[in-house]
Motif scaffolding. Sequence first.
Motif, PDB file in Angstrom:
ATOM      1  N   GLY A  46      28.024 -24.306  13.685  1.00  0.00           N
ATOM      2  CA  GLY A  46      29.018 -23.893  12.691  1.00  0.00           C
ATOM      3  C   GLY A  46      29.439 -22.460  12.907  1.00  0.00           C
ATOM      4  O   GLY A  46      28.656 -21.642  13.392  1.00  0.00           O
ATOM      5  N   LYS A  47      30.678 -22.159  12.548  1.00  0.00           N
ATOM      6  CA  LYS A  47      31.145 -20.783  12.672  1.00  0.00           C
ATOM      7  C   LYS A  47      30.852 -20.032  11.388  1.00  0.00           C
ATOM      8  O   LYS A  47      30.759 -20.606  10.314  1.00  0.00           O
ATOM      9  N   VAL A  48      30.722 -18.718  11.531  1.00  0.00           N
ATOM     10  CA  VAL A  48      30.377 -17.888  10.381  1.00  0.00           C
ATOM     11  C   VAL A  48      31.632 -17.256   9.787  1.00  0.00           C
ATOM     12  O   VAL A  48      32.488 -16.753  10.511  1.00  0.00           O
ATOM     13  N   LEU A  49      31.744 -17.324   8.474  1.00  0.00           N
ATOM     14  CA  LEU A  49      32.840 -16.672   7.757  1.00  0.00           C
ATOM     15  C   LEU A  49      32.242 -15.481   7.013  1.00  0.00           C
ATOM     16  O   LEU A  49      31.444 -15.653   6.096  1.00  0.00           O
ATOM     17  N   VAL A  50      32.583 -14.282   7.459  1.00  0.00           N
ATOM     18  CA  VAL A  50      31.981 -13.095   6.857  1.00  0.00           C
ATOM     19  C   VAL A  50      32.833 -12.606   5.688  1.00  0.00           C
ATOM     20  O   VAL A  50      33.992 -12.262   5.847  1.00  0.00           O
ATOM     21  N   MET A  51      32.204 -12.601   4.528  1.00  0.00           N
ATOM     22  CA  MET A  51      32.860 -12.152   3.302  1.00  0.00           C
ATOM     23  C   MET A  51      32.371 -10.748   2.970  1.00  0.00           C
ATOM     24  O   MET A  51      31.191 -10.528   2.750  1.00  0.00           O
ATOM     25  N   ALA A  52      33.297  -9.812   2.939  1.00  0.00           N
ATOM     26  CA  ALA A  52      32.931  -8.463   2.505  1.00  0.00           C
ATOM     27  C   ALA A  52      33.143  -8.368   1.005  1.00  0.00           C
ATOM     28  O   ALA A  52      34.155  -8.836   0.474  1.00  0.00           O
ATOM     29  N   THR A  53      32.162  -7.798   0.319  1.00  0.00           N
ATOM     30  CA  THR A  53      32.289  -7.648  -1.122  1.00  0.00           C
ATOM     31  C   THR A  53      31.526  -6.423  -1.579  1.00  0.00           C
ATOM     32  O   THR A  53      30.913  -5.710  -0.767  1.00  0.00           O
ATOM     33  N   ASN A  54      31.591  -6.150  -2.872  1.00  0.00           N
ATOM     34  CA  ASN A  54      30.813  -5.069  -3.467  1.00  0.00           C
ATOM     35  C   ASN A  54      30.178  -5.665  -4.715  1.00  0.00           C
ATOM     36  O   ASN A  54      30.841  -5.832  -5.737  1.00  0.00           O
ATOM     37  N   ALA A  55      28.902  -6.010  -4.597  1.00  0.00           N
ATOM     38  CA  ALA A  55      28.257  -6.813  -5.633  1.00  0.00           C
ATOM     39  C   ALA A  55      27.793  -5.985  -6.832  1.00  0.00           C
ATOM     40  O   ALA A  55      26.629  -6.017  -7.227  1.00  0.00           O
ATOM     41  N   GLU A  56      28.732  -5.246  -7.375  1.00  0.00           N
ATOM     42  CA  GLU A  56      28.461  -4.408  -8.556  1.00  0.00           C
ATOM     43  C   GLU A  56      29.488  -4.741  -9.618  1.00  0.00           C
ATOM     44  O   GLU A  56      29.917  -3.878 -10.377  1.00  0.00           O
ATOM     45  N   PHE A  57      29.914  -5.982  -9.650  1.00  0.00           N
ATOM     46  CA  PHE A  57      31.103  -6.338 -10.407  1.00  0.00           C
ATOM     47  C   PHE A  57      30.938  -7.703 -11.082  1.00  0.00           C
ATOM     48  O   PHE A  57      31.627  -8.665 -10.751  1.00  0.00           O
ATOM     49  N   PRO A  58      29.995  -7.772 -12.048  1.00  0.00           N
ATOM     50  CA  PRO A  58      29.816  -9.050 -12.740  1.00  0.00           C
ATOM     51  C   PRO A  58      31.057  -9.390 -13.573  1.00  0.00           C
ATOM     52  O   PRO A  58      31.679  -8.473 -14.087  1.00  0.00           O
ATOM     53  N   PRO A  59      31.459 -10.621 -13.765  1.00  0.00           N
ATOM     54  CA  PRO A  59      30.800 -11.835 -13.263  1.00  0.00           C
ATOM     55  C   PRO A  59      31.333 -12.295 -11.900  1.00  0.00           C
ATOM     56  O   PRO A  59      31.041 -13.409 -11.492  1.00  0.00           O
ATOM     57  N   TYR A  60      32.064 -11.449 -11.205  1.00  0.00           N
ATOM     58  CA  TYR A  60      32.676 -11.876  -9.936  1.00  0.00           C
ATOM     59  C   TYR A  60      31.696 -11.802  -8.767  1.00  0.00           C
ATOM     60  O   TYR A  60      31.678 -12.699  -7.923  1.00  0.00           O
ATOM     61  N   GLU A  61      30.913 -10.712  -8.721  1.00  0.00           N
ATOM     62  CA  GLU A  61      29.845 -10.610  -7.714  1.00  0.00           C
ATOM     63  C   GLU A  61      28.820  -9.605  -8.205  1.00  0.00           C
ATOM     64  O   GLU A  61      29.165  -8.513  -8.600  1.00  0.00           O
ATOM     65  N   TYR A  62      27.562 -10.042  -8.233  1.00  0.00           N
ATOM     66  CA  TYR A  62      26.496  -9.179  -8.718  1.00  0.00           C
ATOM     67  C   TYR A  62      25.156  -9.697  -8.206  1.00  0.00           C
ATOM     68  O   TYR A  62      25.060 -10.815  -7.718  1.00  0.00           O
ATOM     69  N   HIS A  63      24.161  -8.845  -8.331  1.00  0.00           N
ATOM     70  CA  HIS A  63      22.822  -9.215  -7.890  1.00  0.00           C
ATOM     71  C   HIS A  63      22.099  -9.963  -8.996  1.00  0.00           C
ATOM     72  O   HIS A  63      22.105  -9.529 -10.139  1.00  0.00           O
ATOM     73  N   ASP A  64      21.495 -11.063  -8.634  1.00  0.00           N
ATOM     74  CA  ASP A  64      20.674 -11.802  -9.585  1.00  0.00           C
ATOM     75  C   ASP A  64      19.371 -12.084  -8.860  1.00  0.00           C
ATOM     76  O   ASP A  64      19.325 -12.936  -7.975  1.00  0.00           O
ATOM     77  N   GLY A  65      18.326 -11.352  -9.236  1.00  0.00           N
ATOM     78  CA  GLY A  65      17.103 -11.403  -8.443  1.00  0.00           C
ATOM     79  C   GLY A  65      17.450 -10.889  -7.061  1.00  0.00           C
ATOM     80  O   GLY A  65      18.110  -9.877  -6.920  1.00  0.00           O
ATOM     81  N   GLY A  66      17.072 -11.603  -6.043  1.00  0.00           N
ATOM     82  CA  GLY A  66      17.379 -11.155  -4.683  1.00  0.00           C
ATOM     83  C   GLY A  66      18.686 -11.720  -4.146  1.00  0.00           C
ATOM     84  O   GLY A  66      19.001 -11.551  -2.975  1.00  0.00           O
ATOM     85  N   GLU A  67      19.433 -12.376  -5.024  1.00  0.00           N
ATOM     86  CA  GLU A  67      20.627 -13.086  -4.543  1.00  0.00           C
ATOM     87  C   GLU A  67      21.910 -12.432  -5.017  1.00  0.00           C
ATOM     88  O   GLU A  67      21.942 -11.813  -6.076  1.00  0.00           O
TER      89      GLU A  67
END
Length: 266
Positions: A46-67
């Motif tokens: 499979g090919k890799v799709l690299v998503m750049a983000t800044n996970a400091e922006f709930p509820p769109y992207e954030y850290h939950d435990g180690g994820e």
Amino acid sequence: MKKQFFALFMSAVLMGSLTACNSSTPEATTAAATEAETKEGAEAGGKVLVMATNAEFPPYEYHDGGEIVGIDVEISQAIAEKLGMTLEIEDIAFDSIIPELQSGKADMGAAGMTVDEDRLKNVDFSDPYTTASQVIIVKNDSDITGPDDLAGKYIGVQLGTTGDIYASDYEEQDATIERYNKGFEAVQAMVQGKIDAVVIDVEPAKVFVSQTEGIKILDEALTVEEYAIAVKKGNTELLEKINAALAELKESGELQAIIDKYISAE
Ligand code: ARG
């Protein structure tokens, strides 16, 4: 970057397991886990799709435990699946996302990113997947009751965001803009009395206010914005695939279901 991820992955393996990695930062743990998945994906052809983000922006992207989780993560995962690719998340500073796309290190930016004229000079945007707005957060006892009261105040924003761009207009009216790497740092600075207000997107604002005593969101929204996925300028091939995938996700109701999972209707 890749090497670093791999090194982290290897050290995690040496420590016994990924979960033994508790003392490391959530970023490191997630990066390691993502790299592990990527390797499997690559082995499976499979090919890799690299998503750049800044996970400091709930509820769109954030850290939950180690994820790293959130609306953009799930949308991107669904897109990757439709493209037969494996998603790899790269968690970086918000203002590094566009350079990361330009250099080709990341394939797409999914970070509650607002479609904006200036950004369109440097990247292409997919069709929008949701709308948003900038709002003002203040302390409950603040004398700021609306946008006009921002004149002469100390305003906190996340560096490089549309909140930053919008708030900067008030510099002409003697406001001082304090730019933080994370939106929540601006909120904390306000609670500590270092600044008077925070200008930020409405959904993260709601999350931050719900987690913090004594602060509120003012009723009047400052802007209406559209979020979309960014790709390197001229990468029409990927852009068309993303748009086709987004259209399917809208059509099937999957997109709305993802949003509803993280944002309860008012
Ligand atoms: N919508 C705003 C912008 O595009 C803020 C996005 C911030 N996103 C993040 N993941 N920190 O500038």
